[in-house]
Scaffold this active site. Structure first.
Site, short mmCIF file in Angstrom:
data_model
loop_
_atom_site.label_atom_id
_atom_site.label_comp_id
_atom_site.label_asym_id
_atom_site.label_seq_id
_atom_site.Cartn_x
_atom_site.Cartn_y
_atom_site.Cartn_z
CD GLU A 180 -3.32 8.54 1.52
OE1 GLU A 180 -3.98 9.36 2.15
OE2 GLU A 180 -2.09 8.67 1.33
CG ASP A 199 1.54 7.57 3.07
OD1 ASP A 199 0.38 7.43 3.50
OD2 ASP A 199 2.27 8.54 3.36
CG HIS A 257 -5.01 5.21 8.99
ND1 HIS A 257 -5.34 4.68 7.77
CD2 HIS A 257 -3.87 5.90 8.80
CE1 HIS A 257 -4.43 5.03 6.88
NE2 HIS A 257 -3.52 5.77 7.48
CG ASP A 258 -5.50 8.92 7.02
OD1 ASP A 258 -4.87 9.10 8.08
OD2 ASP A 258 -4.99 8.48 5.98
NE ARG A 282 -2.29 3.30 2.53
CZ ARG A 282 -1.99 4.49 3.04
NH1 ARG A 282 -0.73 4.85 3.22
NH2 ARG A 282 -2.95 5.32 3.41
#
Ligand code: NOJ
Ligand code: NOJ
Ligand code: CA
Length: 706
Positions: free
Chosen positions: A280, A252, A350-351, A250
């Site tokens: 992301e 970032d 988590h954001d 994943r």
């Protein structure tokens, strides 16, 4: 009762599977079968520090640690041993998830941030070739991979190639000054950067794509990815973790790095060890961004599906839109993303605030999970959602998980639907069709070949009498696959697929399914969708037949590495680079659907910065580059790369762009101007040419030819 039996059946099936796999297969022992096709998987996202503390001896001491986790900005003790424990005790296997996405495993800064924050989340790298000691050492990581693989669970790691850690140009004592190390050797820090590995362009105000790429994200020391040391270091680092056996990545902050560099990163990964990779690219509620679609279609990476995530939150959490809006998103995203089934869907992370805000909202969460797990894309469940963990924004949405209750509705729903995703390929590979809709009710069908799954959702507080529902289900009676966990009902389907009228209860979800393999070849998934000659690519689907047939890339027949009824591995041939369709032919020459837009690269990729000076434009016009290789659009202005940038690294009337192009190749190119309606103006003169390096990065600067 029924659920327990299912779980038991599942674990018997799993044991048999493992028995056969390990007894008779010649494949590497601790390998999950397929690291590129995640469409039938369900990912469980873990903030490693917050999931479970399985080894208190590795916990930090001092001011970065909060032993009772009352300070959510500090380390709380969670680690890889904790994840191993929760696989071993059956919590994660019972949930049925088949992949874990864990925090970036690398060593992070130890310093306390001036605002009292710490690196517990893993996004502040210090040395990518070491482990974060608070999560464990390499030995622990190996055991995590082994344990996960032995339970048929893939492991995805987070990766931050955009930045190191918080730094301030003017204050070397701010946190760790962004310092970054290569296996213990200092490469540079933000205020002492002799190798030029960082950008020193200030912080982004997010005003443009270019601004957010070439300036710092918040106070994070932004890498200069157009630097040979950094390019090599990051590519070597991810290979180290690939060697450790990870199954996915994943990435970032992909919106904050040049797409060209990321395309070259992906081609490096796919040539080394192809694993599913998703980036992301944050989008807010209702936000649709063509650059986001371009990235997902061209970079070689999938994306976290924020359009899906925001839309389902609007419909089920906030109530600010309805199922018509959701279905509109389903339809348009299927067109905008070339491979919509590879985009990674979620309901929270988590954001963003957690889906469950209070006990009374648990039903929203249950309904959302059922929709998530029956929709297109690769569903991801954020740790704790199955326990209705609450919390608004960061860090309250990252509380430690203290309950591991396997009897919650959310846990049971997940367990049922994860196994349905594995057994019925309509969920992973199928198209989506709306079958009945109003603002409260959405009934949608997923279909792949003969396989069908129909999901009926009522978010409203009254029951609806559903008449005139048509499906592709064969005649017969169908039980709710959720076993009434969400007040679903059974249905009767007549020979033409129509369903006898029924009542859909308030706040109910029903799932009905039919599984039947196709006897003709049907491709469900191809991955990766980009690569160079010599790379391997996996084709998954059904009806390929036991006997080896042929596969065509465009009009060329390719070499087969392995062949089964549901999975074919091919070797990419040395043919015309560019986009090609893939078609499977069975031994007796039945042809499959064609899977479009596979991109064959010219060869190994490096990143080149193309700069043109003195390119004056009128308002609304932009400069693009086009050239004689497919990576530069093969002289086709419609495929030209751009619009180029002209604000940060070079300024107007200079334009620049970082592009992934073949290594060690003599390339010809020209710049063009395109106006708002697409009129093209070519520069005059002969073509520019450049020979690209074998490795690393390079820059070519020319004048616009009047
Ligand atoms: C996005 C991550 O998801 C977020 O949590 C992090 O703080 C930033 N990128 C910076 O790494
Ligand atoms: C599409 C091209 O085909 C690809 O090769 C290129 O690197 C990307 N666009 C990056 O813009
Ligand atoms: Ca610990």
């Amino acid at each position: 009762m029924v659920n327990k039996r299912r779980l038991l059946m599942k674990s018997i099936a799993l044991s048999l599977f493992l028995f056969f796999t390990f007894s008779f297969s010649t494949a590497a022992q601790s390998d999950v079968s397929n690291k590129v096709d995640y469409s039938r998987d369900v990912i469980y996202q873990i903030v490693t520090d917050r999931f479970y503390d399985g080894d208190s001896t590795n916990n930090p001491s001092g001011n970065i640690y909060s032993s009772d986790c009352s300070n959510l900005h500090k380390y709380c003790g969670g680690d890889w041993q904790g994840i191993i424990d929760k696989i071993d005790d059956g919590y994660l296997t019972g949930l049925g998830i088949t992949a874990l996405w864990i925090s970036q495993p690398v060593e992070n800064v130890y310093a306390l941030h001036p605002s009292g924050y710490t690196s517990y989340h893993g996004y502040w790298a210090r040395d990518y070739k070491k482990t974060n000691p608070y999560y464990g050492d390499f030995n622990d990581f190996d055991r995590l991979i082994e344990t996960a693989h032995a339970n048929n669970i893939k492991v995805i790691v987070d990766f931050t190639p955009n930045h190191s850690s918080p730094a301030l140009e003017t204050d070397p004592s701010y946190a760790e000054n962004g310092a970054i190390y290569d296996n213990g050797t200092l490469l540079g820090s933000y205020s002492n950067d002799p190798l030029n590995i960082f950008h020193h362009n200030g912080g982004t105000d997010f005003s443009s794509y270019e601004d957010s790429i070439y300036r710092n994200l918040y106070d994070l020391a932004d890498y200069n990815l157009h630097n040979d040391t950094m390019d090599q270091y990051l590519k070597d680092s991810i290979k180290l973790w690939l060697d450790k056996g990870i199954d996915g990545i994943r990435v970032d902050a992909v919106k904050h790095m040049p797409e060209g560099w990321q395309t070259s990163l992906m081609s490096e990964i796919y040539a080394y060890e192809p694993v599913f990779t998703f980036g992301e690219w944050f989008l807010g509620s209702g936000e649709i961004d063509p650059q986001n679609h371009h990235f997902a279609n061209e970079s070689g990476m999938s994306l976290l599906d924020f359009q899906f995530g925001q839309s389902i939150r609007d419909v089920l959490k906030d109530g600010s839109s309805d199922w018509y809006d959701f279905h509109e998103m389903i339809d348009s995203s299927a067109v905008d993303y070339n491979e919509v089934i590879d985009q990674v869907t979620f309901i929270d992370n988590h954001d963003m605030s957690r889906f469950s805000e209070e006990a009374s909202s648990n039903r929203h969460t249950d309904i959302a999970l059922a929709v998530l797990l029956t929709s297109r894309g690769v569903p991801t469940i954020y740790y704790g959602t199955e326990q209705y963990l609450t919390g608004d924004s960061d860090p309250d949405n990252r509380k430690p998980l203290t309950n591991f209750d396997t009897s919650t509705n959310a846990y049971q729903i997940t367990s049922q639907l994860t196994s349905l995703r594995q057994s019925n390929p309509a969920l992973g590979y199928g198209d989506t069709n709306e079958r009945w809709i109003n603002s409260d009710v959405y009934i949608y069908e997923r279909k792949f070949g003969n396989n069908v799954v129909v999901t009926a959702v009522n978010r409203g507080h009254e029951s609806y009498n559903i008449t005139n529902l048509n499906t592709s289900l064969p005649e017969g009676g169908y039980n709710d696959e959720l076993n009434t966990l969400l007040d679903g009902n059974n249905i009767t389907v007549s020979s033409n697929g129509s369903v006898d009228s029924f009542n859909l209860s308030p706040r109910a979800v029903s799932v009905w399914q039919y599984t039947e393999s196709s006897t003709t070849p049907l491709i469900g998934h191809v991955g990766p969708m980009v690569g160079k000659a010599g790379n391997t690519v996996m084709i998954n689907g059904e009806g390929f037949g036991a006997e080896e047939g042929t596969v065509q890339l465009g009009s060329s027949t390719v070499e087969i590495q392995s062949w089964s009824n549901t999975e074919i591995e091919i070797l990419l041939p040395n043919i015309n680079p560019g986009k090609h369709d893939i078609t499977v032919y069975t031994a007796n020459n039945n042809s499959s659907n064609s899977y479009n837009n596979f991109e064959l690269l010219t060869g190994k990729q490096i990143t080149m910065r193309f700069v043109v000076n003195n390119a004056f434009t009128t308002l609304g016009s932009n400069v693009y580059i086009v050239g004689n290789v497919s990576e530069l659009g093969n002289w086709n202005p419609d495929e030209a790369i751009g619009p180029m940038f002209n604000q940060v690294i070079y300024e107007y009337p200079s334009w620049y762009y970082d592009i992934s192009v073949p290594a060690n190749e003599s390339i010809e190119f020209k710049f063009i101007k395109k106006d708002a309606v697409g009129n093209v103006e070519w520069e005059s003169g002969i073509n520019h040419s450049v020979t690209t390096p074998q490795d690393g990065t390079d820059t070519v600067i020319v004048d616009w030819q009047q």
